[in-house]
Design a protein around this motif. Structure first.
Motif, PDB file in Angstrom:
ATOM      1  N   PRO A 158       0.840  -1.188   0.000  1.00 58.18           N
ATOM      2  CA  PRO A 158       0.000   0.000   0.000  1.00 58.18           C
ATOM      3  C   PRO A 158       0.882   1.248   0.000  1.00 58.18           C
ATOM      4  CG  PRO A 158      -0.013  -1.029   2.163  1.00 58.18           C
ATOM      5  CD  PRO A 158       0.793  -1.929   1.257  1.00 58.18           C
ATOM      6  N   PRO A 159       0.395   2.375  -0.566  1.00 53.91           N
ATOM      7  CA  PRO A 159       1.250   3.555  -0.658  1.00 53.91           C
ATOM      8  C   PRO A 159       1.680   4.101   0.700  1.00 53.91           C
ATOM      9  CG  PRO A 159      -1.001   4.001  -1.448  1.00 53.91           C
ATOM     10  CD  PRO A 159      -0.899   2.541  -1.179  1.00 53.91           C
ATOM     11  N   GLU A 160       0.764   4.124   1.663  1.00 51.85           N
ATOM     12  CA  GLU A 160       1.115   4.636   2.998  1.00 51.85           C
ATOM     13  C   GLU A 160       1.405   3.447   3.892  1.00 51.85           C
ATOM     14  OE1 GLU A 160       1.406   7.744   3.979  1.00 51.85           O
ATOM     15  OE2 GLU A 160       0.824   8.609   2.051  1.00 51.85           O
ATOM     16  N   SER A 161       2.535   2.772   3.637  1.00 48.69           N
ATOM     17  CA  SER A 161       2.706   1.480   4.274  1.00 48.69           C
ATOM     18  C   SER A 161       3.028   1.543   5.760  1.00 48.69           C
ATOM     19  CB  SER A 161       3.763   0.673   3.526  1.00 48.69           C
ATOM     20  OG  SER A 161       4.968   1.395   3.525  1.00 48.69           O
ATOM     21  N   ALA A 162       3.308   2.717   6.299  1.00 49.07           N
ATOM     22  CA  ALA A 162       3.579   2.790   7.733  1.00 49.07           C
ATOM     23  C   ALA A 162       2.296   2.624   8.556  1.00 49.07           C
ATOM     24  CB  ALA A 162       4.238   4.109   8.077  1.00 49.07           C
ATOM     25  N   TYR A 163       1.156   2.890   7.940  1.00 46.43           N
ATOM     26  CA  TYR A 163      -0.105   2.852   8.680  1.00 46.43           C
ATOM     27  C   TYR A 163      -0.995   1.747   8.137  1.00 46.43           C
ATOM     28  CZ  TYR A 163       1.573   7.407  10.001  1.00 46.43           C
ATOM     29  OH  TYR A 163       2.367   8.408  10.470  1.00 46.43           O
ATOM     30  N   VAL A 164      -1.791   1.177   9.018  1.00 44.90           N
ATOM     31  CA  VAL A 164      -2.789   0.201   8.556  1.00 44.90           C
ATOM     32  C   VAL A 164      -3.868   0.988   7.816  1.00 44.90           C
ATOM     33  CG1 VAL A 164      -4.537  -1.443   9.322  1.00 44.90           C
ATOM     34  CG2 VAL A 164      -2.314  -1.371  10.457  1.00 44.90           C
ATOM     35  N   ALA A 165      -4.257   0.496   6.629  1.00 45.87           N
ATOM     36  CA  ALA A 165      -5.253   1.209   5.825  1.00 45.87           C
ATOM     37  C   ALA A 165      -6.547   1.384   6.618  1.00 45.87           C
ATOM     38  CB  ALA A 165      -5.529   0.430   4.547  1.00 45.87           C
ATOM     39  N   PRO A 166      -7.226   2.544   6.485  1.00 51.05           N
ATOM     40  CA  PRO A 166      -8.434   2.787   7.282  1.00 51.05           C
ATOM     41  C   PRO A 166      -9.565   1.800   6.989  1.00 51.05           C
ATOM     42  CG  PRO A 166      -8.032   4.581   5.706  1.00 51.05           C
ATOM     43  CD  PRO A 166      -6.846   3.687   5.658  1.00 51.05           C
ATOM     44  N   THR A 167      -9.504   1.149   5.825  1.00 45.06           N
ATOM     45  CA  THR A 167     -10.556   0.179   5.487  1.00 45.06           C
ATOM     46  C   THR A 167     -10.376  -1.141   6.222  1.00 45.06           C
ATOM     47  OG1 THR A 167      -9.174  -0.462   3.630  1.00 45.06           O
ATOM     48  CG2 THR A 167     -11.004   1.052   3.144  1.00 45.06           C
ATOM     49  N   VAL A 168      -9.168  -1.367   6.782  1.00 45.82           N
ATOM     50  CA  VAL A 168      -8.885  -2.660   7.408  1.00 45.82           C
ATOM     51  C   VAL A 168      -9.713  -2.839   8.674  1.00 45.82           C
ATOM     52  CG1 VAL A 168      -7.096  -3.994   8.598  1.00 45.82           C
ATOM     53  CG2 VAL A 168      -6.586  -2.912   6.416  1.00 45.82           C
ATOM     54  N   ARG A 169     -10.446  -3.933   8.744  1.00 46.07           N
ATOM     55  CA  ARG A 169     -11.310  -4.197   9.893  1.00 46.07           C
ATOM     56  C   ARG A 169     -10.851  -5.417  10.692  1.00 46.07           C
ATOM     57  NH1 ARG A 169     -12.021  -0.029   9.448  1.00 46.07           N
ATOM     58  NH2 ARG A 169     -13.764   1.242   8.753  1.00 46.07           N
ATOM     59  N   ARG A 170      -9.969  -6.202  10.097  1.00 46.98           N
ATOM     60  CA  ARG A 170      -9.566  -7.417  10.780  1.00 46.98           C
ATOM     61  C   ARG A 170      -8.066  -7.608  10.717  1.00 46.98           C
ATOM     62  NH1 ARG A 170     -13.402 -12.311  10.772  1.00 46.98           N
ATOM     63  NH2 ARG A 170     -15.203 -11.284  11.666  1.00 46.98           N
ATOM     64  N   SER A 171      -7.528  -8.230  11.742  1.00 44.10           N
ATOM     65  CA  SER A 171      -6.115  -8.579  11.709  1.00 44.10           C
ATOM     66  C   SER A 171      -5.977 -10.046  12.075  1.00 44.10           C
ATOM     67  CB  SER A 171      -5.331  -7.720  12.704  1.00 44.10           C
ATOM     68  OG  SER A 171      -5.761  -7.983  14.012  1.00 44.10           O
ATOM     69  N   ALA A 172      -4.915 -10.640  11.629  1.00 44.19           N
ATOM     70  CA  ALA A 172      -4.677 -12.042  11.959  1.00 44.19           C
ATOM     71  C   ALA A 172      -3.189 -12.253  12.156  1.00 44.19           C
ATOM     72  CB  ALA A 172      -5.192 -12.938  10.837  1.00 44.19           C
ATOM     73  N   LYS A 173      -2.901 -13.139  13.063  1.00 48.83           N
ATOM     74  CA  LYS A 173      -1.511 -13.420  13.409  1.00 48.83           C
ATOM     75  C   LYS A 173      -1.065 -14.710  12.715  1.00 48.83           C
ATOM     76  CE  LYS A 173      -1.061 -14.338  17.795  1.00 48.83           C
ATOM     77  NZ  LYS A 173      -0.797 -14.311  19.239  1.00 48.83           N
ATOM     78  N   ILE A 174       0.080 -14.648  12.067  1.00 50.44           N
ATOM     79  CA  ILE A 174       0.641 -15.832  11.399  1.00 50.44           C
ATOM     80  C   ILE A 174       2.013 -16.106  11.996  1.00 50.44           C
ATOM     81  CG2 ILE A 174       1.529 -16.748   9.203  1.00 50.44           C
ATOM     82  CD1 ILE A 174      -1.322 -16.317   8.763  1.00 50.44           C
ATOM     83  N   LEU A 175       2.266 -17.347  12.376  1.00 46.81           N
ATOM     84  CA  LEU A 175       3.594 -17.703  12.846  1.00 46.81           C
ATOM     85  C   LEU A 175       4.423 -18.233  11.680  1.00 46.81           C
ATOM     86  CD1 LEU A 175       2.935 -19.602  16.208  1.00 46.81           C
ATOM     87  CD2 LEU A 175       2.845 -17.169  15.716  1.00 46.81           C
ATOM     88  N   VAL A 176       5.669 -17.818  11.613  1.00 48.43           N
ATOM     89  CA  VAL A 176       6.599 -18.331  10.601  1.00 48.43           C
ATOM     90  C   VAL A 176       7.636 -19.127  11.373  1.00 48.43           C
ATOM     91  CG1 VAL A 176       8.218 -17.721   8.771  1.00 48.43           C
ATOM     92  CG2 VAL A 176       6.161 -16.321   9.131  1.00 48.43           C
ATOM     93  N   VAL A 177       7.608 -20.437  11.194  1.00 47.75           N
ATOM     94  CA  VAL A 177       8.405 -21.301  12.067  1.00 47.75           C
ATOM     95  C   VAL A 177       9.273 -22.247  11.240  1.00 47.75           C
ATOM     96  CG1 VAL A 177       6.744 -21.197  13.970  1.00 47.75           C
ATOM     97  CG2 VAL A 177       6.493 -22.970  12.241  1.00 47.75           C
ATOM     98  N   GLY A 178      10.269 -22.810  11.893  1.00 47.62           N
ATOM     99  CA  GLY A 178      11.159 -23.739  11.204  1.00 47.62           C
ATOM    100  C   GLY A 178      12.496 -23.761  11.908  1.00 47.62           C
ATOM    101  N   PRO A 179      13.340 -24.715  11.511  1.00 45.88           N
ATOM    102  CA  PRO A 179      14.638 -24.826  12.180  1.00 45.88           C
ATOM    103  C   PRO A 179      15.520 -23.608  11.948  1.00 45.88           C
ATOM    104  CG  PRO A 179      14.418 -26.458  10.405  1.00 45.88           C
ATOM    105  CD  PRO A 179      13.121 -25.738  10.487  1.00 45.88           C
ATOM    106  N   ALA A 180      16.548 -23.445  12.766  1.00 45.64           N
ATOM    107  CA  ALA A 180      17.474 -22.311  12.651  1.00 45.64           C
ATOM    108  C   ALA A 180      18.120 -22.307  11.268  1.00 45.64           C
ATOM    109  CB  ALA A 180      18.542 -22.404  13.732  1.00 45.64           C
ATOM    110  N   GLY A 181      18.191 -21.130  10.670  1.00 46.56           N
ATOM    111  CA  GLY A 181      18.874 -20.981   9.394  1.00 46.56           C
ATOM    112  C   GLY A 181      18.031 -21.333   8.187  1.00 46.56           C
TER     113      GLY A 181
END
Ligand SMILES: Nc1nc2c(ncn2[C@@H]2O[C@H](COP(=O)(O)OP(=O)(O)O)[C@@H](O)[C@H]2O)c(=O)[nH]1
Ligand SMILES: [Mg+2]
Length: 210
Positions: free
Chosen positions: A9-32
Motif C-alpha cells: 500500500p502507498p502509505e505502508s507505515a499505517y494500517v489502511a483505514p478500510t482494514v477491519r480485521r487482523s490475523a496473526k501468522i507464525l513463521v516457524v522452522g529450524p534455525a537458518g
C-alpha cells in the motif's frame, strides 16, 4: 486471491483505514531455514528483529553444521506486517526453531490464524519436529520448502511424500528472498485456513476485530 494484486500500500507505515480485521501468522522452522528473511521480504513496515550473536555457549544446542556461515540465530522474534487486502492485515511472527523456545510458541500461538512451516531439503527431518509442535498447538499450517541454491531439488509430489502432512495441508517450494514467491505461499496458507475453518476443522474464529 491473486498474488499479482499483492502490492505494497502507498502509505505502508499505517494500517489502511478500510482494514477491519487482523490475523496473526507464525513463521516457524529450524534455525537458518529462512524465517527472518521471509518476514523481511513480506513486511510492508520496517521489520523488527531480536537477534543475538551465537556464542560458544550455544554450540551444544544450536547445530550449525549445515549453516556454518550463520553467526546469529534468532533468540526471540521477528515481527512484520502485511496488508492482505483492503480489509485484512496479517501480523507475521518469525519464531525460534529451537526446542527450548516451545513456551514462547504457546504464547504466540494464542489466537493465531495459522503457521507457515519452513523447510530445507538438506535437512527435512528438522522440520518434522516443528510440524509436530504446530499440530500439537492445534494450528492449521502450510509447508514452504525454501529452495537454497545448493540444496537438492525435489518435486512438490516428492516433498509431500517425504513430509507426509495431512492431504489438505499445502506444500510449496519458495524462495524466501523473493516477494512474489513468499506471497504465493502466504496466500495458499490463508486459503487453506479459511477452507479448514469453513469445513469446521478449525472452529475458533481466528481473526480479531481491530
Ligand atoms: N542462498 C540462499 N540463502 C538464503 C535463502 N534464504 C535465506 N538465505 C540465507 O540464509 C541465512 C539464514 O536465513 P535466516 O532468514 O536468517 O534464517 P532463520 O534462522 O530461519 O531466521 C541468511 O544469511 C540468508 O541470507 C535462500 O533461499 N537461498
Ligand atoms: Mg532468524
Amino acid at each position: 486471491m491473486d498474488s499479482a494484486a499483492w502490492t505494497l500500500p502507498p502509505e505502508s507505515a499505517y494500517v489502511a483505514p478500510t482494514v477491519r480485521r487482523s490475523a496473526k501468522i507464525l513463521v516457524v522452522g529450524p534455525a537458518g531455514v529462512g524465517k527472518t528473511t521471509f518476514v523481511d521480504t513480506m513486511s510492508e513496515i520496517e521489520p523488527l528483529h531480536t537477534e543475538e550473536s551465537l556464542t560458544s555457549a550455544s554450540e551444544s544446542v544450536d547445530d550449525l553444521r549445515l549453516t556454518p556461515a550463520k553467526s546469529t540465530t534468532t533468540v526471540a522474534l521477528d515481527f512484520g506486517r502485511r496488508t492482505l487486502n483492503d480489509q485484512l492485515v496479517l501480523y507475521l511472527f518469525g519464531t525460534p526453531g529451537q526446542q527450548r523456545f516451545t513456551y514462547l510458541w504457546r504464547t504466540l500461538a494464542r489466537n493465531a490464524l495459522g503457521a507457515l512451516v519452513l523447510a530445507d531439503t538438506r535437512r527435512l527431518a528438522d522440520s518434522f519436529e516443528v510440524m509436530d509442535r504446530v499440530e500439537d498447538l492445534g494450528l492449521p499450517y502450510a509447508i514452504a520448502v525454501n529452495a537454497f541454491d545448493d540444496a537438492p531439488v525435489h518435486t512438490v509430489a516428492e516433498l509431500r511424500e517425504a513430509l507426509d502432512p495431512d492431504p489438505a495441508t499445502p506444500v510449496a517450494v519458495c524462495d524466501v528472498r523473493h516477494e512474489a514467491s513468499c506471497a504465493r505461499v502466504m496466500i495458499e496458507l490463508v486459503e487453506h485456513v479459511l477452507a479448514a475453518s469453513s469445513a469446521g476443522r478449525h472452529a475458533a474464529d481466528p481473526t480479531v476485530r481491530l
